[in-house]
Write a protein that holds these residues in place. Structure first.
Motif, PDB file in Angstrom:
ATOM      1  N   TYR A   1       0.742  -1.039  -0.139  1.00  0.00           N
ATOM      2  CA  TYR A   1       0.067  -0.114   0.020  1.00  0.00           C
ATOM      3  C   TYR A   1       0.877   1.271  -0.033  1.00  0.00           C
ATOM      4  O   TYR A   1       1.747   1.401   0.929  1.00  0.00           O
ATOM      5  N   THR A   2       0.709   2.271  -1.048  1.00  0.00           N
ATOM      6  CA  THR A   2       1.155   3.496  -1.006  1.00  0.00           C
ATOM      7  C   THR A   2       0.265   4.467  -1.311  1.00  0.00           C
ATOM      8  O   THR A   2      -0.876   4.168  -1.969  1.00  0.00           O
ATOM      9  N   HIS A   3       0.467   5.760  -1.162  1.00  0.00           N
ATOM     10  CA  HIS A   3      -0.480   6.821  -1.184  1.00  0.00           C
ATOM     11  C   HIS A   3       0.281   8.126  -1.327  1.00  0.00           C
ATOM     12  O   HIS A   3       1.344   8.435  -0.635  1.00  0.00           O
ATOM     13  N   ASP A   4      -0.239   9.113  -2.080  1.00  0.00           N
ATOM     14  CA  ASP A   4       0.231  10.500  -2.228  1.00  0.00           C
ATOM     15  C   ASP A   4      -1.020  11.303  -2.696  1.00  0.00           C
ATOM     16  O   ASP A   4      -1.577  11.039  -3.665  1.00  0.00           O
TER      17      ASP A   4
ATOM     18  N   GLN B   1       3.039  12.634  -7.818  1.00  0.00           N
ATOM     19  CA  GLN B   1       3.761  11.710  -6.810  1.00  0.00           C
ATOM     20  C   GLN B   1       2.924  10.371  -6.861  1.00  0.00           C
ATOM     21  O   GLN B   1       3.666   9.258  -6.740  1.00  0.00           O
ATOM     22  N   GLN B   2       1.710  10.359  -7.117  1.00  0.00           N
ATOM     23  CA  GLN B   2       0.946   9.320  -6.885  1.00  0.00           C
ATOM     24  C   GLN B   2       1.129   8.560  -8.214  1.00  0.00           C
ATOM     25  O   GLN B   2       1.387   7.231  -8.202  1.00  0.00           O
ATOM     26  N   ALA B   3       1.401   9.047  -9.395  1.00  0.00           N
ATOM     27  CA  ALA B   3       1.602   8.489 -10.581  1.00  0.00           C
ATOM     28  C   ALA B   3       3.111   7.882 -10.458  1.00  0.00           C
ATOM     29  O   ALA B   3       3.146   6.556 -11.067  1.00  0.00           O
ATOM     30  N   GLY B   4       3.971   8.589  -9.866  1.00  0.00           N
ATOM     31  CA  GLY B   4       5.266   7.901  -9.447  1.00  0.00           C
ATOM     32  C   GLY B   4       5.210   6.569  -8.686  1.00  0.00           C
ATOM     33  O   GLY B   4       5.891   5.638  -8.985  1.00  0.00           O
TER      34      GLY B   4
ATOM     35  N   ASN C   1       6.344   2.735  -9.711  1.00  0.00           N
ATOM     36  CA  ASN C   1       7.164   2.180  -8.870  1.00  0.00           C
ATOM     37  C   ASN C   1       6.774   0.549  -8.937  1.00  0.00           C
ATOM     38  O   ASN C   1       7.404  -0.416  -8.877  1.00  0.00           O
ATOM     39  N   ALA C   2       5.447   0.608  -9.084  1.00  0.00           N
ATOM     40  CA  ALA C   2       4.756  -0.920  -8.951  1.00  0.00           C
ATOM     41  C   ALA C   2       4.971  -1.500 -10.270  1.00  0.00           C
ATOM     42  O   ALA C   2       5.229  -2.623 -10.129  1.00  0.00           O
ATOM     43  N   VAL C   3       4.917  -0.718 -11.060  1.00  0.00           N
ATOM     44  CA  VAL C   3       4.948  -1.210 -12.744  1.00  0.00           C
ATOM     45  C   VAL C   3       6.695  -1.714 -12.701  1.00  0.00           C
ATOM     46  O   VAL C   3       6.846  -3.025 -13.200  1.00  0.00           O
ATOM     47  N   ASP C   4       7.434  -1.166 -11.990  1.00  0.00           N
ATOM     48  CA  ASP C   4       8.818  -1.421 -12.159  1.00  0.00           C
ATOM     49  C   ASP C   4       9.150  -2.759 -11.323  1.00  0.00           C
ATOM     50  O   ASP C   4      10.018  -3.420 -11.658  1.00  0.00           O
ATOM     51  N   ARG C   5       8.308  -2.807 -10.204  1.00  0.00           N
ATOM     52  CA  ARG C   5       8.588  -4.148  -9.289  1.00  0.00           C
ATOM     53  C   ARG C   5       7.793  -5.402  -9.901  1.00  0.00           C
ATOM     54  O   ARG C   5       8.150  -6.470  -9.332  1.00  0.00           O
TER      55      ARG C   5
END
Length: 339
Positions: A90-93, A98-101, A105-109
C-alpha cells in the motif's frame, strides 16, 4: 445491513450486481495510517487462505495524511489479501504527480496487479498505459467512475459521485435547508467537485463552494468559521469527509452559528455525532467494500479470468444515507472499522 435509507440511482444502466466475492467471509485485519513510502503487511505471508500461487498487488491511493477514510479502504483490502494469499503493498500520495510515480514504482517491481484511485485521472493516464503495456491488470476504486474506461482499467468499484450529490441535494430539501456551503478540501479532485455540483443541481436553495486546505485541519476550522461569521444566512454546512464534518462542528460553535452539518462519508467518531445530533446525516459509500472488492477482483481475474461488469459497467458500493433512523445499526460496524 440496514438498507432502508438506500436510494436508487437515476442511471440504472450503471447498477450491476456485486461480485460473488462479497458473499465470501471477510477476514478482519488491523488498519493503520501510512506515509508516502511503501507499506507492506508482513502478516499476509502466513494469513493467506487460498491455495493459489502467491501474488503481489499494489494499492495506490490519493490519501492525505490523517484522513481516516483510507484506513477503512485499506482494512478491506487487507482482508481480501489475507484470504487470497496476496502480498499487499500500500502506497499513497495526494499529489497527482507523486501518485503516478508510485504506480510507476509498482510497474517497475513487476507486481501481479494494481488497484488505483483516479482523483486526477489525466495525471494517471500515461502510467496506467505503461502498466497495461507490461501486462499488469489495473482496476480502479473510489475515484474515477467517469474516466476508468477511458484510461483502459479492467474494472471499477465505487459510487457515482454525481448521483450521490444529487441525492444529497434532495435530502437537504427534505430537511428544509435554504442556503448551504459545500466545503471542498482538495482542489482539482474531480470526485469532490462532482459531489458539490450534484448537490447544486437538485437543491432548491442556494449553494456556495468553499475551498479549504484539507491537509491543515486548523486552517479548515478557521476558514469555515470565518465563512459562517461572514454569512449568517448559511443554515447548512456540507462537508465531503468525516474529519471535516467533525471539524465543522467546532467551527459552528466558534462562529455562534445555527447552521446544521451534513456530510459525505463515515467513520466511528462520526456515527457517534449522528447519534448525538451534532451531525444531521451522512452518505456512506462503503470504503471497506471498495478496498476488499478491488483486491479480490485481481485474484479472481488472475486465477479464474473473472471480471465484474463485463468490462463495461462499474460495481457500485453506494451511496446510502445514515441518520438517526439507522445509525445504531451502522455504528456497530463502524466501531469494527468496516463502515
Amino acid at each position: 445491513m440496514d438498507r432502508s435509507a438506500h436510494f436508487r440511482s437515476r442511471r440504472p444502466a450503471l447498477v450491476v450486481a456485486l461480485a460473488a466475492a462479497t458473499a465470501l467471509t471477510l477476514a478482519g485485519c488491523s488498519s493503520g495510517s501510512g506515509g508516502k513510502k511503501a507499506e507492506e503487511d508482513g502478516a499476509n505471508a502466513s494469513a493467506g487462505r487460498a491455495d493459489t500461487p502467491r501474488m503481489t498487488v499494489a494499492l495506490v491511493t490519493h490519501q492525505s495524511a490523517g484522513d481516516t477514510f483510507w484506513d477503512i479502504v485499506r482494512k478491506g483490502a487487507e482482508a481480501a489479501a489475507a484470504k487470497d494469499n496476496i502480498k499487499l503493498v500500500y502506497t499513497h500520495d495526494p499529489d497527482a504527480g507523486q501518485q503516478a510515480g508510485l504506480v510507476q514504482n509498482a510497474v517497475d517491481r513487476k507486481v501481479d496487479g494494481i488497484a488505483v484511485t483516479l482523483a486526477k485521472p489525466d495525471a494517471m493516464k500515461d502510467v496506467v498505459g505503461k502498466a497495461k503495456a507490461a501486462g499488469i491488470p489495473v482496476v480502479g476504486l473510489n475515484s474515477g467512475l467517469s474516466d476508468w474506461k477511458r484510461l483502459g482499467l479492467l474494472q471499477f468499484f465505487g459510487q457515482d459521485e454525481t448521483v450521490a450529490g444529487e441525492a444529497f441535494g434532495r435530502k437537504l430539501n427534505e430537511v428544509g435547508a435554504k442556503k448551504a456551503v459545500c466545503v471542498i478540501q482538495e482542489q482539482g479532485n474531480v470526485g469532490l467537485t462532482q459531489r458539490c455540483d450534484g448537490v447544486r443541481k437538485t437543491f432548491d436553495g442556494t449553494t456556495e463552494t468553499l475551498y479549504v486546505n484539507g491537509a491543515d485541519m486548523p486552517s479548515v476550522k478557521s476558514t469555515i468559521t470565518a465563512k459562517l461569521k461572514q454569512d449568517k444566512a448559511i443554515d447548512h454546512v456540507v462537508t465531503l469527509g468525516a474529519p471535516f464534518a467533525l471539524t465543522a462542528v467546532q467551527s459552528v460553535d466558534d462562529a455562534g452559528s445555527k447552521a446544521r452539518i451534513a456530510t459525505f462519508d463515515l467513520n466511528k467518531n462520526l456515527t457517534g455525532a449522528v447519534k448525538k445530533g451534532t451531525i444531521q446525516f451522512a452518505v456512506d459509500q462503503q470504503p471497506y467494500l471498495q478496498g476488499y472488492l478491488a483486491i479480490d477482483s485481481l485474484w479472481l481475474y488472475r486465477n479464474n479470468g473473472n471480471y465484474s461488469g463485463g468490462g463495461e459497467q462499474p460495481v457500485l458500493t453506494g451511496p446510502a444515507f445514515v441518520d438517526k433512523s439507522n445509525v445504531d445499526r451502522i455504528a456497530g460496524f463502524a466501531a469494527k472499522g468496516t463502515r
